[in-house]
Design a protein around this motif. Structure first.
Motif, short mmCIF file in Angstrom:
data_model
loop_
_atom_site.label_atom_id
_atom_site.label_comp_id
_atom_site.label_asym_id
_atom_site.label_seq_id
_atom_site.Cartn_x
_atom_site.Cartn_y
_atom_site.Cartn_z
N ARG A 58 -7.15 0.55 -6.32
CA ARG A 58 -7.82 0.56 -5.06
C ARG A 58 -9.33 0.71 -4.82
NH1 ARG A 58 -3.16 3.47 -4.17
NH2 ARG A 58 -1.25 2.47 -2.56
N GLY A 94 -7.26 0.86 6.91
CA GLY A 94 -8.57 1.51 6.28
C GLY A 94 -8.56 0.92 4.92
N ASN A 95 -7.48 0.79 4.47
CA ASN A 95 -7.62 -0.09 3.21
C ASN A 95 -7.54 -0.81 3.01
OD1 ASN A 95 -7.45 3.17 2.38
ND2 ASN A 95 -5.16 2.90 1.69
N MET A 110 1.21 7.98 4.00
CA MET A 110 -0.03 7.59 4.94
C MET A 110 0.20 7.38 6.09
SD MET A 110 -2.25 5.34 2.02
CE MET A 110 -1.17 4.33 1.23
N ASP A 152 1.19 -1.16 -0.11
CA ASP A 152 -0.09 -0.09 0.08
C ASP A 152 1.34 1.16 0.16
OD1 ASP A 152 -2.65 1.27 -0.17
OD2 ASP A 152 -2.49 1.26 2.23
N SER A 175 -3.88 4.35 10.51
CA SER A 175 -5.23 3.99 10.42
C SER A 175 -5.73 4.16 9.07
CB SER A 175 -5.97 5.86 11.19
OG SER A 175 -5.25 5.47 12.31
N ARG A 176 -5.28 5.19 7.70
CA ARG A 176 -5.25 4.89 6.74
C ARG A 176 -4.95 3.46 5.87
NH1 ARG A 176 -4.12 9.53 1.45
NH2 ARG A 176 -5.29 7.98 -0.17
#
Length: 210
Positions: free
Chosen positions: A208, A165-166, A158, A34, A161-162
Motif C-alpha cells: 500500500r 482513506g486507502n 479495517m 483491501d 473510514s480507513r
C-alpha cells in the motif's frame, strides 16, 4: 493461465459495466481487495470460446460471496426495456446456495439497490431480505461493503473510514504512476475496469505505497 483464487476468498460482483457505474464498481472492488479478498467480475475471463453465461456461472460457483446491485433493473426512459441480467445472476447465486453441494451451501449474498424499496417493484419475491441502499454514492457503498464483510476476512479488521482513506491513497498512487508512464488523464479514465483491478492487487502486494 493464472489460477483462480480460492473459493472462500472470492467475491463475485454482479453489476452494470458501463461508464456511469464504473466509480461504484471500482469502489466495491477496492473494498474487496483491501480486505484481502478477490473480486471476480465477468470481464476477467476473455475466453471467447465460452459464452458469457457459462463464464458468469463459473465465477458464481467459484465464489463464496456475491455482491449483487439491482439498481439498473428498471427502464430509465419510455420505450426502454428493464435490464434483467443482474436479477437473473442473483437467482443463479441463490440457487447455488440452496441446491448446491458443499461448499456452495455456505455462500453469502449482499443485495444492493439505488433507491430504497425499488426492488419490490420488479423482484418482490426477495421481500424480507436485508437490501442495502447506496443512493449512487461510492462513499456509502464502501461503508456498506466493509460492514458486510466485517468478520469474514483474515487479518486485522479495517473500518470503513480507513478503507476510504486507502482508496484515495491508491488512486493518487495509480494516477501518478500511469501519468509517469506517459498516459494522459483521458487515457486513464478510459482504462477498462479489469485493468484497474489488477493495479489494486499490485498496490496491496507492494504494501500500500503512498
Amino acid at each position: 493461465m493464472t489460477p483462480s483464487p480460492p473459493f472462500e476468498l472470492s467475491v463475485f460482483i454482479n453489476c452494470p459495466f458501463d461508464e456511469d457505474y464504473a466509480p461504484l464498481l471500482q469502489a466495491i472492488a477496492f473494498c474487496v481487495t483491501d480486505l484481502g479478498l478477490h473480486p471476480r467480475i465477468a470481464p476477467e475471463n476473455s475466453d471467447n470460446s465460452a459464452n458469457r453465461l457459462d463464464r458468469v456461472v463459473g465465477l458464481i460457483r467459484g465464489s463464496m460471496y456475491g455482491i449483487h446491485d439491482l439498481s439498473r433493473c428498471k427502464a430509465a426512459k419510455a420505450g426502454e426495456h428493464s435490464r434483467l441480467n443482474m436479477s437473473f445472476e442473483l437467482g443463479i447465486d441463490h440457487a447455488c446456495a440452496l441446491f448446491g453441494r458443499s461448499p456452495l451451501r455456505g455462500k453469502k449474498v449482499l443485495v444492493l439497490e439505488d433507491t430504497q424499496y425499488d426492488y419490490q417493484k420488479s423482484l418482490s419475491d426477495i421481500a424480507g431480505w436485508d437490501i442495502q441502499c447506496h443512493g449512487g454514492d461510492f462513499v456509502k457503498v464502501v461503508r456498506i461493503v466493509v460492514n458486510w464483510l466485517s468478520g469474514k476476512t483474515k487479518g486485522t479488521p479495517m473500518g470503513a473510514s480507513r478503507v476510504q482513506g486507502n482508496y484515495i491513497t491508491f488512486q493518487e498512487w495509480y494516477w501518478k504512476r500511469e501519468i509517469g508512464r506517459g498516459a494522459s488523464q483521458e487515457d486513464i479514465k478510459a482504462y477498462p475496469t479489469i485493468q484497474v483491478l489488477f493495479a489494486m492487487n499490485e498496490w496491496v502486494s507492494l504494501g500500500r505505497p503512498s
